[in-house]
Scaffold this motif. Structure first.
Motif, mmCIF file in Angstrom:
data_model
loop_
_atom_site.group_PDB
_atom_site.id
_atom_site.type_symbol
_atom_site.label_atom_id
_atom_site.label_comp_id
_atom_site.label_asym_id
_atom_site.label_seq_id
_atom_site.Cartn_x
_atom_site.Cartn_y
_atom_site.Cartn_z
ATOM 1 N N PHE A 280 -0.687 -11.815 3.820
ATOM 2 C CA PHE A 280 -1.217 -10.544 3.314
ATOM 3 C C PHE A 280 -2.743 -10.458 3.446
ATOM 4 O O PHE A 280 -3.312 -9.396 3.228
ATOM 5 C CB PHE A 280 -0.823 -10.361 1.840
ATOM 6 C CG PHE A 280 0.644 -10.061 1.642
ATOM 7 C CD1 PHE A 280 1.597 -11.068 1.713
ATOM 8 C CD2 PHE A 280 1.076 -8.771 1.392
ATOM 9 C CE1 PHE A 280 2.944 -10.804 1.539
ATOM 10 C CE2 PHE A 280 2.426 -8.490 1.219
ATOM 11 C CZ PHE A 280 3.361 -9.511 1.297
ATOM 12 N N ASN A 663 1.590 -1.624 -0.451
ATOM 13 C CA ASN A 663 0.739 -2.541 -1.187
ATOM 14 C C ASN A 663 -0.490 -1.779 -1.645
ATOM 15 O O ASN A 663 -0.878 -0.788 -1.026
ATOM 16 C CB ASN A 663 0.351 -3.764 -0.351
ATOM 17 C CG ASN A 663 0.026 -4.964 -1.244
ATOM 18 O OD1 ASN A 663 0.057 -4.867 -2.474
ATOM 19 N ND2 ASN A 663 -0.283 -6.090 -0.629
ATOM 20 N N TRP A 672 -4.935 -7.622 -3.324
ATOM 21 C CA TRP A 672 -3.631 -6.982 -3.176
ATOM 22 C C TRP A 672 -2.768 -7.326 -4.385
ATOM 23 O O TRP A 672 -2.772 -8.466 -4.854
ATOM 24 C CB TRP A 672 -2.920 -7.471 -1.914
ATOM 25 C CG TRP A 672 -3.591 -7.101 -0.637
ATOM 26 C CD1 TRP A 672 -4.139 -7.957 0.267
ATOM 27 C CD2 TRP A 672 -3.767 -5.781 -0.099
ATOM 28 N NE1 TRP A 672 -4.658 -7.247 1.330
ATOM 29 C CE2 TRP A 672 -4.437 -5.914 1.135
ATOM 30 C CE3 TRP A 672 -3.433 -4.497 -0.541
ATOM 31 C CZ2 TRP A 672 -4.785 -4.827 1.933
ATOM 32 C CZ3 TRP A 672 -3.775 -3.406 0.263
ATOM 33 C CH2 TRP A 672 -4.437 -3.576 1.479
ATOM 34 N N ALA A 674 0.613 -7.012 -4.285
ATOM 35 C CA ALA A 674 1.818 -7.667 -3.766
ATOM 36 C C ALA A 674 1.410 -8.808 -2.852
ATOM 37 O O ALA A 674 0.492 -8.669 -2.044
ATOM 38 C CB ALA A 674 2.694 -6.678 -3.004
ATOM 39 N N TYR A 680 6.498 -7.027 -2.110
ATOM 40 C CA TYR A 680 6.321 -6.101 -0.986
ATOM 41 C C TYR A 680 7.709 -5.885 -0.404
ATOM 42 O O TYR A 680 8.260 -6.763 0.274
ATOM 43 C CB TYR A 680 5.375 -6.667 0.072
ATOM 44 C CG TYR A 680 5.121 -5.671 1.185
ATOM 45 C CD1 TYR A 680 4.116 -4.714 1.060
ATOM 46 C CD2 TYR A 680 5.923 -5.640 2.318
ATOM 47 C CE1 TYR A 680 3.920 -3.768 2.053
ATOM 48 C CE2 TYR A 680 5.730 -4.693 3.316
ATOM 49 C CZ TYR A 680 4.728 -3.760 3.177
ATOM 50 O OH TYR A 680 4.533 -2.810 4.161
#
Lengths: 746, 175, 331
Positions: A280, A663, A672, A674, A680
């Motif tokens: 991510f 997100n 973030w 998630a 997510y």
């Protein structure tokens, strides 16, 4: 053995057996002797400076070989500019390389690399590295950055201008009978292929071998070579199997170079796999964005003016936005147009390509607004689109190289049963469920490479052939379809051909991105294989011992590995006969292909039409997608089996985009919210209805030798809009945000 | 011990033997073969298979129990190897994708996945197949809806889901 | 994950004694929470005591028509058990709608009762969290809290209790049986789950080393007519946004008795006692269902992001009751 052309047949994947037996080795599956493991430590703050890194406890943990930070990592040699990897040059995902100084630009930015003898020990030691920060205020959301937005000169590696204008949009809007002004908001998205990015780095003296999960082995090679100050000739990259990418392995991020640096430092092979959480914050994402559309039309629904603005965060280093305005500015005839990208600097990494990069978001805004227009004017949505059909590329007035769009509308509508749709919202029910039908148009550009694409074909005296090009197969089926392409060009059954790829030692191919892979690689493979066939035929007609001696090469055809006179098939011989007689174990030819200059005089686009049926539980806000039908005109379909799979996958990505994938940055923490597949949400099997894919045949002599326009992205374009339009039809409610979730429908 | 009115009164042993935290030698029965391996107790079954036993068919997609790519069977039941510690599998039968085919002859589910094009990149595929074969044994494949629900623990990002259902149907109907 | 050592127990008393004697030992059952949170560095035991070989896997009939479910019975086994499916369909349904087939094969019933919250701030060892690190603050209160609880919350914690099956079990007045340093204990399920209050790190009234050995489900005739309704963003493999376990005893259109519990919206499996009270003796119609749902959710404390969950919970209650009683529900 069959004599029918291999291209166009639904051949099973040639690598299927490896994949179903566990025998397919991905980048994290290679196990060089004495391999060590590297783990990244990411910054816990979004902005500021590292004030201290205490590695004492980590060093004392068992098995630790090295801890690299900005204090001891060798500096990079050069930072190449950000260029999309299709350009064939070094292709860093951002023009920032971590661990060069103490500045933190975004949460998750690597601040240390820990290397240990086992994975568990590396992970544990990474958790023991104590980093202290001096945190400064951060900006991570559109709400925070809106007032600081600017219009960049260009985005997307310089390829797309920040502002595009044709006609006079203000005058056009003023003159319109109908105007719609609508703003759409989009959550950020992450690719999340199931294979996390991974690199295994092995040094042999000053020669570096990288096993890397990448869409382009040359992109990895050139980028790492530039960063490390090595000659590309010293860097070999292998990528035989890649566990999905969807754009996050299209550009080259920091981890391959870090793996190489770590391996050099410890003097052992090093594997560096990103964790799911690091996926991510390490490989780009589709940025959060807001798009505003102002659309003017006459009473018959013909577009007069379109203004399309986008606002999104970019990194501190690069002017990047996915090009959301492109296809949305090209699909319909519209005299007056203005498209503007606005960016603001934020504490994130540089966003990147994510499947249908730009088209998936821009066409959502346009196609929902078109649905509004149809509704407002009482015109059927398909009819509205036909009225706005453009015979030429509106941005250049060039003719399309091929279209098929009208047929996509017709065939899609027929297959879907569009005629059963009653126009008024909330007019279809099934028990407690409200049923809605929606559609949208789809388009995706045909991109060409910037430099020659190369392949090599070799025929052995036993009548089998190997064709080689450096491209990896990350699920597209390229190894399968190139086998078919080579077979037809050589006049061999496809079973006697084999494709080898995924290795920079093989002839160069740019990264397979932007749905360009099938077109450009088939062009190179076809060129090489056809040249080999011509070479063999030429040798035969020149060979006094050949039955074909003295024949006109143009009169010779090859089938099942046998060269013969087209008009007198009894006269001929096999490739094998020719080679054996001449003491040739094999014969080889290379081929290269570049897009023709002529192609610049055409608009080149793949078209399609999306149809969807949804059921909505109006009390609980629950949505079930019942079916999706997509009709696409992707030019020549090399293998309908693999092509349909990719189109189906793209449509289901549209489902995820429409209803699940999101997100958000927690603005207080600049991170973030998630960080895994538990929060997510991507579609699971139960979310996915059966998908119908209708292939519309179009011939295209312009785009590339085989007329291939690509199937990787078009399946997603318009799919989310078709679903949102179906939701509107079911409920009467227009939701202008992605994803649409339960609270939007209560 | 089971029912509430029959409390356990067995005396406790003073100290349970403790192994680790340094590597300990364990024997895993994988695909019918006993394999001795040195692992720390914290090592997952997945990392033991992939990093120590050269069985890289089971894949690491999340290491968090959220994707299903690491699905293997322990004592015949499909489980997630990433959330299973290797040392807990001593004395149990572990089956991985490498143990599914009979020599060169693919399991019917493996063949069906190829025929139906039930994958693209192939990374989730070993987990999908181990789940799919178990699903049929569990008896939860009566219709597509049930198959979809009971295969939802295996994420396919390429979204081959309809084809995965088709492959499972094919094998179910052949049986 | 920190280095850990490992013991395997074959008798309950051994396991209890081993963990009770060592504050740094934890029990290990299915591992679906334990191993996950070990890897996140949220749980930091020195040693794991593997209890999977303990003889706690049975599912037995009780004389009152109830069941005694061994703590090591797996979720999948309980879901498939004919006695559970026939007599307590809402339990079977809640089990099957939880997690995935693989996780249900691994996760034990006792472990399910002991599972930890899914709050992202709890799971991230570097975020403030009063549950994980008492006194450090709550990241969720003014963070991203779309999925967080609206009932039973405090200014210290709003994490949603994640269990599905605990929801019907709390409706059924199930009891948790434990063995600990002080022998056998029985906890009413509603008392077994603690509200966060000012001590969100205390989730159960268990002392260290006290092991869940079984779940007793009292017989309840009307549970044969029960259901579990779960609402979530994704169709499967996801925790609930809202869920309802309901059992109704209906006679001549009047609700003689009812059991109702909510999941996904509260800091513990939420027995809807206020709603039950209002429904008992009421006609089985939408008006009564709505009134009961409204009253039960009257105490909801929401944030801008999760406000919809209160309304969604009301509607889920109404839908579950309407479905169960065959009442027309207008939409």
């Amino acid at each position: 053995m069959t004599t029918a052309p291999a291209v166009g047949r639904p051949v099973d994947r040639v690598d299927g057996r490896h994949k179903v037996t566990g025998g397919a080795h991905y980048s994290a599956d290679v196990r060089p002797t004495d391999r060590a493991h590297a783990v990244l430590v990411g910054a816990r703050v979004p902005s500021g400076r590292v004030t201290g890194i205490d590695t004492d406890e980590a060093r004392q943990a068992g098995g630790v070989l090295a801890i690299l930070t900005h204090e001891n990592l060798p500096g990079i040699a050069t930072q190449p500019p950000l260029l999309p990897s299709l350009a064939g040059m070094p292709a860093p995902g951002q023009t920032f390389f971590p661990l060069q100084d103490e500045v933190v630009h975004y949460s998750g930015q690597p601040v240390a690399v820990v290397v240990a003898d086992t994975l568990e020990r590396a992970q544990h030691a990474a958790a023991l590295v104590r980093v202290t920060y001096q945190e400064t205020p951060s900006v991570t959301t559109v709400a925070q950055g809106r007032d600081d937005a600017y219009v960049p000169d260009a985005i997307f590696g310089g390829f797309v201008p920040g502002r595009s204008v044709r006609g006079d949009v203000e005058a056009g809007l003023a003159a319109a009978d109908v105007r719609i002004d609508a703003t759409y908001t989009y959550a950020a998205n992450h690719h999340n292929p199931i294979e996390p990015a991974a690199t295994t780095a092995v040094w042999d003296g000053d020669q570096l071998t990288l096993y890397d999960a990448t869409q382009g082995v040359a992109a990895t090679q050139l980028t790492v070579a530039a960063l490390l100050g090595l000659s590309p000739s010293k860097v070999r990259v292998l990528s035989h199997f890649v566990g999905g990418s969807f754009g996050c392995k299209a550009m080259i991020w920091a981890h391959p170079a870090l793996a190489a640096l770590a391996a050099r430092h410890v003097g052992r092979p090093v594997k560096l796999s990103l964790t799911r959480e690091q996926m991510f914050t390490s490989v780009g994402h589709r940025e959060e964005q807001e798009q505003r559309i102002e659309l003017g039309a006459d009473k018959e629904g013909r577009l007069v003016a379109l203004r399309h603005h986008k606002l999104s965060p970019t990194s501190p280093f690069d002017d990047w936005a996915e090009p959301s305005l492109g296809v949305a500015s090209q699909l319909y005839a519209c005299a007056h147009y203005e498209g503007v990208y606005r960016l603001f600097r934020a504490n994130t990494m540089t966003p990147t390509f994510m499947r249908a990069p730009g088209e998936a978001s821009g066409m959502f805004a346009l196609e929902c607004t078109m649905d509004d227009l149809a509704h407002q004017l009482g015109i059927d949505p398909v009819e509205l689109r036909l009225r706005n059909y453009s015979e030429t590329d509106p941005t250049t007035k060039n003719p399309w190289s091929s279209t098929g769009l009208k047929e996509c509308y017709a065939r899609g509508a027929e297959r879907f049963g569009w005629h059963r749709r009653r126009p008024a919202p909330r007019s279809h029910r099934d028990g407690d469920w409200l049923i809605g039908y929606g559609m949208a148009a789809a388009g995706y550009p045909v991109y060409g490479p910037n430099n020659p694409q190369r392949a090599r074909a070799r025929l052995y005296a036993d009548g089998t052939a190997v064709v080689q090009a450096a491209t990896p197969d990350f699920g597209t089926g390229v190894a399968t379809v190139m086998t078919q392409v080579a077979a037809d060009a050589l006049g061999l059954p496809w079973e006697r051909c084999r494709f080898e790829g995924g290795d920079t030692a093989l002839p160069g191919i740019a990264a397979a991105v932007g749905s360009a892979g099938a077109g450009m690689i088939s062009a190179a493979v076809h060129t090489a294989a056809a040249r080999l066939r011509d070479q063999l035929v030429a040798q035969a007609v020149a060979d006094s011992q050949s039955p074909l001696h003295g024949a006109d090469p143009a009169a010779v055809t090859v089938r099942d590995g046998r060269m013969m006179l087209r008009d007198a098939p009894a006269t001929g011989e096999t490739y094998g006969d020719l080679l054996h007689r001449n003491f040739l174990p094999d014969v080889e030819a290379s081929g290269a292909w570049s897009p023709s200059p002529e192609s610049h005089h055409y608009g080149m686009m793949t078209f399609g039409a999306q149809f969807a049926e949804v059921a909505v539980d109006p009390d609980l806000g629950v949505v079930r997608v019942r079916r999706m039908v997509g009709a696409f005109a992707p030019g020549r379909v090399l293998n309908p089996k693999t092509a349909r799979s990719q189109l189906m996958g793209g449509m289901l990505w549209g489902l995820g985009q429409a209803l699940l994938e999101a997100n958000y940055m927690d603005p207080r923490r600049g991170r973030w919210v998630a960080s895994g597949l538990g929060d997510y949400l991507v579609p699971v099997n139960a979310d996915a209805p059966d998908i119908e894919v209708e292939l519309v045949d179009v011939t295209d002599d312009i785009v590339n030798p085989l007329g291939v326009k690509g199937v990787g992205e078009i399946g997603q374009v318009g799919a989310a809009a078709a679903l949102a339009n179906a939701l509107h039809h079911a409920t009467g409610r227009r939701v202008r945000k992605l994803p649409v979730t339960i609270e939007d429908l209560l | 011990m089971s029912a509430p009115d029959i409390p356990s009164r067995a005396p406790a042993r003073a100290v349970l033997p403790e192994r680790g935290p340094e590597p300990v030698r364990i024997t895993l029965t994988v695909n019918g073969v006993d394999r001795a391996v040195e692992v720390e107790p914290r090592v997952s079954l997945l990392d033991a298979l992939r990093e120590r036993l050269d069985l890289t068919g089971a894949k690491k997609g999340c290491d968090q129990g959220t994707c299903g790519a690491c699905t293997v069977w322990v004592d015949g039941r499909r489980v997630l190897a990433c959330l299973t510690l290797a040392i807990t599998c001593e004395g149990r039968e572990v089956t991985t994708i490498e143990g599914l085919a009979e020599g060169d002859e693919l399991h019917a589910m493996q063949s069906a996945f190829i025929e139906q094009d039930a994958f693209q990149c192939g990374y989730c595929t070993p987990g999908q197949i181990m789940s799919a074969v178990a699903l049929l044994k569990e008896g939860h494949a009566s219709d597509d809806r049930e198959i979809a629900e009971w295969m939802s623990g295996n994420i396919c990002r390429c979204a081959a889901y309809p084809h995965i259902r088709a492959a499972i149907r094919t094998v179910r109907d052949r049986a | 994950m920190r280095p850990i050592s490992y013991s395997r127990a074959t008798a309950v008393a051994d396991a209890v004694a081993a963990v009770a004697a060592d504050p740094t030992s934890d029990f290990l059952a299915g591992g679906t929470t334990e191993v996950d949170l070990l890897r996140q560095n949220v749980l930091l035991p020195r040693r794991l005591v593997d209890i999977n070989d303990l003889p706690l896997t049975g599912i037995e009939d009780r004389p009152d028509g109830g069941l005694y479910i061994g703590a090591l019975a797996r979720m999948s086994e309980v879901a498939e058990a004919p006695a559970v499916r026939e007599r307590f369909p809402m339990v079977a349904e809640a089990l099957v709608l939880g997690a995935s087939a693989q996780l249900r094969h691994m996760a034990s019933m006792g472990g399910n009762m002991m599972q930890r919250v899914r709050c992202g701030y709890f799971r991230d060892a570097s975020s403030p969290c009063n549950k994980r690190d008492p006194g450090s603050g709550c990241g969720a209160l003014d963070g991203f809290n779309r999925g967080h609880a609206v009932l039973g919350v405090s200014e210290h914690c709003i994490a949603t209790h994640p269990s599905d099956v605990a929801v019907p079990l709390v409706a059924l007045d199930a009891r948790i049986h434990t063995e600990g340093p002080h022998g056998r204990q029985v906890h009413a399920l509603d008392d077994f789950f603690l509200l966060p209050g000012a001590t969100p790190h205390l989730e159960h009234p268990l002392e260290h080393g006290e092991l869940v050995v079984g779940i007793e489900v009292p017989g309840l005739a009307m549970a044969r007519s029960s259901c579990y309704l779960k609402v979530r963003d994704r169709e499967s493999y996801e925790f609930a946004l809202t869920s309802v376990a309901a059992a109704v005893d209906l006679a001549d259109g009047v609700i003689r008795d009812v059991r109702l519990a909510l999941g996904g919206v509260a800091t513990k499996p939420w027995r809807a006692r206020r709603a039950e009270e209002l429904l008992r003796g009421a006609p089985a119609d939408i008006g009564a269902f709505r009134r009961a749902a409204r009253e039960e959710l009257a105490a909801a404390r929401t944030t801008p992001l999760n406000a919809f969950k209160a309304e969604l919970a009301r509607r889920t209650v109404v839908r579950a009751l309407a479905t169960l009683t065959g009442t027309e529900h207008a939409s």
